[in-house]
Design an enzyme around this catalytic site. Structure first.
Site, PDB file in Angstrom:
ATOM      1  N   CYS A 116     -90.417  54.600  66.595  1.00 18.41           N
ATOM      2  CA  CYS A 116     -89.958  53.272  66.132  1.00 18.41           C
ATOM      3  C   CYS A 116     -88.577  53.297  65.497  1.00 18.41           C
ATOM      4  O   CYS A 116     -87.957  52.256  65.334  1.00 18.41           O
ATOM      5  CB  CYS A 116     -90.968  52.690  65.156  1.00 18.41           C
ATOM      6  SG  CYS A 116     -92.619  52.648  65.829  1.00 18.41           S
ATOM      7  N   HIS A 256     -88.572  47.123  60.486  1.00 15.52           N
ATOM      8  CA  HIS A 256     -89.390  47.401  61.664  1.00 15.52           C
ATOM      9  C   HIS A 256     -90.651  46.544  61.580  1.00 15.52           C
ATOM     10  O   HIS A 256     -91.281  46.448  60.529  1.00 15.52           O
ATOM     11  CB  HIS A 256     -89.740  48.894  61.711  1.00 15.52           C
ATOM     12  CG  HIS A 256     -90.742  49.233  62.764  1.00 15.52           C
ATOM     13  ND1 HIS A 256     -90.640  48.769  64.055  1.00 15.52           N
ATOM     14  CD2 HIS A 256     -91.879  49.978  62.718  1.00 15.52           C
ATOM     15  CE1 HIS A 256     -91.668  49.207  64.757  1.00 15.52           C
ATOM     16  NE2 HIS A 256     -92.435  49.941  63.968  1.00 15.52           N
ATOM     17  N   ASN A 286     -96.143  45.176  67.373  1.00 11.71           N
ATOM     18  CA  ASN A 286     -95.237  46.299  67.108  1.00 11.71           C
ATOM     19  C   ASN A 286     -94.682  46.796  68.443  1.00 11.71           C
ATOM     20  O   ASN A 286     -95.403  47.384  69.240  1.00 11.71           O
ATOM     21  CB  ASN A 286     -96.021  47.403  66.387  1.00 11.71           C
ATOM     22  CG  ASN A 286     -95.189  48.645  66.127  1.00 11.71           C
ATOM     23  OD1 ASN A 286     -94.055  48.762  66.584  1.00 11.71           O
ATOM     24  ND2 ASN A 286     -95.760  49.587  65.398  1.00 11.71           N
TER      25      ASN A 286
HETATM   26  N1  ACO Z   1    -110.938  44.618  64.296  1.00 10.02           N
HETATM   27  C1  ACO Z   1    -111.951  44.620  63.414  1.00 10.02           C
HETATM   28  N2  ACO Z   1    -112.191  45.660  62.592  1.00 10.02           N
HETATM   29  C2  ACO Z   1    -111.375  46.732  62.679  1.00 10.02           C
HETATM   30  C3  ACO Z   1    -110.303  46.788  63.584  1.00 10.02           C
HETATM   31  C4  ACO Z   1    -110.100  45.677  64.424  1.00 10.02           C
HETATM   32  N3  ACO Z   1    -109.104  45.608  65.323  1.00 10.02           N
HETATM   33  N4  ACO Z   1    -109.671  47.971  63.436  1.00 10.02           N
HETATM   34  C5  ACO Z   1    -110.308  48.635  62.472  1.00 10.02           C
HETATM   35  N5  ACO Z   1    -111.359  47.888  62.015  1.00 10.02           N
HETATM   36  C6  ACO Z   1    -112.313  48.213  60.964  1.00 10.02           C
HETATM   37  C7  ACO Z   1    -112.455  49.695  60.753  1.00 10.02           C
HETATM   38  O1  ACO Z   1    -113.378  50.254  61.669  1.00 10.02           O
HETATM   39  C8  ACO Z   1    -112.929  49.753  59.320  1.00 10.02           C
HETATM   40  O2  ACO Z   1    -114.310  49.471  59.313  1.00 10.02           O
HETATM   41  P1  ACO Z   1    -115.290  50.247  58.296  1.00 10.02           P
HETATM   42  O3  ACO Z   1    -114.789  49.860  56.927  1.00 10.02           O
HETATM   43  O4  ACO Z   1    -116.623  49.692  58.630  1.00 10.02           O
HETATM   44  O5  ACO Z   1    -115.113  51.700  58.589  1.00 10.02           O
HETATM   45  C9  ACO Z   1    -112.230  48.570  58.663  1.00 10.02           C
HETATM   46  O6  ACO Z   1    -111.811  47.717  59.739  1.00 10.02           O
HETATM   47  C10 ACO Z   1    -111.030  48.988  57.851  1.00 10.02           C
HETATM   48  O7  ACO Z   1    -110.229  49.865  58.635  1.00 10.02           O
HETATM   49  P2  ACO Z   1    -108.865  50.434  58.089  1.00 10.02           P
HETATM   50  O8  ACO Z   1    -108.251  51.301  59.129  1.00 10.02           O
HETATM   51  O9  ACO Z   1    -109.055  51.010  56.733  1.00 10.02           O
HETATM   52  O10 ACO Z   1    -108.040  49.082  57.934  1.00 10.02           O
HETATM   53  P3  ACO Z   1    -106.625  48.862  57.292  1.00 10.02           P
HETATM   54  O11 ACO Z   1    -106.698  47.788  56.306  1.00 10.02           O
HETATM   55  O12 ACO Z   1    -105.980  50.154  56.889  1.00 10.02           O
HETATM   56  O13 ACO Z   1    -105.804  48.276  58.505  1.00 10.02           O
HETATM   57  C11 ACO Z   1    -104.188  49.009  60.133  1.00 10.02           C
HETATM   58  C12 ACO Z   1    -105.633  49.057  59.681  1.00 10.02           C
HETATM   59  C13 ACO Z   1    -103.849  47.569  60.449  1.00 10.02           C
HETATM   60  C14 ACO Z   1    -104.042  49.851  61.374  1.00 10.02           C
HETATM   61  C15 ACO Z   1    -103.273  49.508  58.995  1.00 10.02           C
HETATM   62  O14 ACO Z   1    -103.764  50.737  58.508  1.00 10.02           O
HETATM   63  C16 ACO Z   1    -101.866  49.699  59.441  1.00 10.02           C
HETATM   64  O15 ACO Z   1    -101.178  48.759  59.785  1.00 10.02           O
HETATM   65  N6  ACO Z   1    -101.378  50.949  59.403  1.00 10.02           N
HETATM   66  C17 ACO Z   1    -100.031  51.224  59.804  1.00 10.02           C
HETATM   67  C18 ACO Z   1     -99.979  51.220  61.284  1.00 10.02           C
HETATM   68  C19 ACO Z   1     -98.564  51.269  61.753  1.00 10.02           C
HETATM   69  O16 ACO Z   1     -97.690  50.669  61.169  1.00 10.02           O
HETATM   70  N7  ACO Z   1     -98.312  51.998  62.773  1.00 10.02           N
HETATM   71  C20 ACO Z   1     -96.976  52.080  63.188  1.00 10.02           C
HETATM   72  C21 ACO Z   1     -96.927  52.886  64.304  1.00 10.02           C
HETATM   73  S1  ACO Z   1     -95.269  52.964  64.645  1.00 10.02           S
HETATM   74  C22 ACO Z   1     -95.000  53.988  65.925  1.00 10.02           C
HETATM   75  O17 ACO Z   1     -94.361  54.981  65.737  1.00 10.02           O
HETATM   76  C23 ACO Z   1     -95.582  53.624  67.281  1.00 10.02           C
END
Ligand code: ACO
Length: 329
Positions: A116, A256, A286
């Protein structure tokens, strides 16, 4: 702001695929909901590339718009730097495919693999090349088809990403406008938090038939989130301090576009009011290296950025890599 400004952006462009995938459509594919995706990420829809298109096709569209605005013929380009982790092929580079598509016959062309942060890495390297007197006309692009490496059965990642491309032309500055500060950094110790294990020399494409699972994005979402806020913040503070400015001096902050909560946390840390933060991830998700140049071009064309405005950008991505670039438009 004592540093000499050597390189300025003279044109920008972007392109996204026509096909739109909404949260509601995703909820029919995996166990998720529009409400979960909106509240956890801010994303509402994303664009998905046509099957017969490669990354360089969208990059070429973005490049043509940027070149036109810069009033530059493709033959006048000296260098093409294309940030991507989803090139058309293993080799040659997507930059070479793009070069061929736009007819930039006199340029050197290469890809930058910084996930990214790829576009900001490109701007920083291009500025250095212009400062060194090596090149005059440089095309910097971020282009990505993450839909090709998304696991569409993994709800934790498939809701996050989208496809697209953005471009900028960099040329010697008029002394007033251009890049005021830039910073790039990486830490390979954090590679395990975000990667695609398959497709390289360790696990070559021929192995995909045995087990396709490693040929998709793997991510420790919470850990990525935590590091993103810290590292993007660090890079932005670094360039603002070096330039002797604060968040209040900025006209617009373009972070980003990964997650609205990450963006809000960083803006708060940097003391930048919401109205000066550009957000368009609701429409695109993203798009990795493409997210900042898409936002930059969109903000310029819709009037959010005016000539002379002071713009701060910041990114983070797999590697980990992170970066910030401050410029006057
Ligand atoms: N729909 C419904 N529930 C979901 C989903 C979904 N799409 N995805 C995960 N859950 C559930 C999980 O299973 C978990 O359930 P549990 O509590 O029963 O185990 C619950 O939601 C919470 O999951 P978390 O992963 O803790 O959720 P979080 O609030 O951290 O949000 C997210 C997840 C959105 C991915 C967040 O962590 C995030 O944005 N992280 C950064 C990601 C990012 O910016 N990546 C960039 C990549 S850049 C690159 O280089 C390509």
């Amino acid at each position: 702001m004592s540093k000499e400004i050597v390189a300025m952006l003279t044109g920008t462009g972007h392109a996204v695929p026509e096909r739109v995938l909404t949260n509601r459509q995703l909820a029919e594919m995996v166990d998720t909901s529009d409400e979960w995706i909106r509240t956890r990420t801010g994303i509402v829809e994303r664009h998905i590339a046509d099957d017969n298109k490669g990354t360089s096709d969208y990059a070429a569209l973005a490049a043509k718009e940027a070149l036109e605005e810069a009033n530059l013929a493709p033959e006048e380009l000296d260098l093409i730097l294309l940030g991507t982790v989803t090139p058309d092929m293993y080799f040659p580079s997507a930059a070479c495919f793009l070069q061929n598509k736009i007819g930039a016959v006199n340029a050197a062309a290469l890809d930058i693999s910084a996930a990214c942060s790829g576009f900001l890495y490109g701007l920083t390297l291009a500025e250095g090349m212009i400062a060194a007197g090596k090149y005059k006309n440089i095309l910097v692009i971020g282009a990505e088809l993450l839909s090709r490496v998304t696991d569409w059965t993994d709800r934790a990642t498939c809701v996050l990403f989208g496809d697209g491309a953005g471009a900028a032309v960099l040329q010697p500055s008029d002394g007033e406008r251009g890049i005021i500060g830039s910073y790039i950094k990486s830490d390979g110790r954090l590679w395990q938090l975000l990667n695609m294990p398959g497709g390289g020399s360790l696990l070559p494409p021929a192995k995909a038939a045995e087990d396709p699972a490693p040929f998709h994005i793997k991510m420790e979402g919470r850990e990525v989130f935590r590091h993103a806020v810290t590292l993007m913040g660090e890079s932005a503070v670094h360039v603002m301090k070096a330039a002797g400015i604060t968040g209040e001096d900025l006209d617009l902050f373009i972070p980003h576009q990964a997650n609205l909560r990450i963006i809000q946390a960083i803006a708060k840390r940097l003391n930048i009011p919401d109205k000066k933060v550009y957000v368009n991830l609701d429409k695109y998700g993203n798009t990795s290296a493409a997210s900042i140049p898409i936002a930059l071009n969109e903000a310029r064309k819709n009037g959010r950025i005016k000539p002379g405005n002071l713009i701060l950008t910041a990114a983070f991505g797999a590697g980990f890599t992170w970066s910030s670039v401050l410029f006057r438009m």
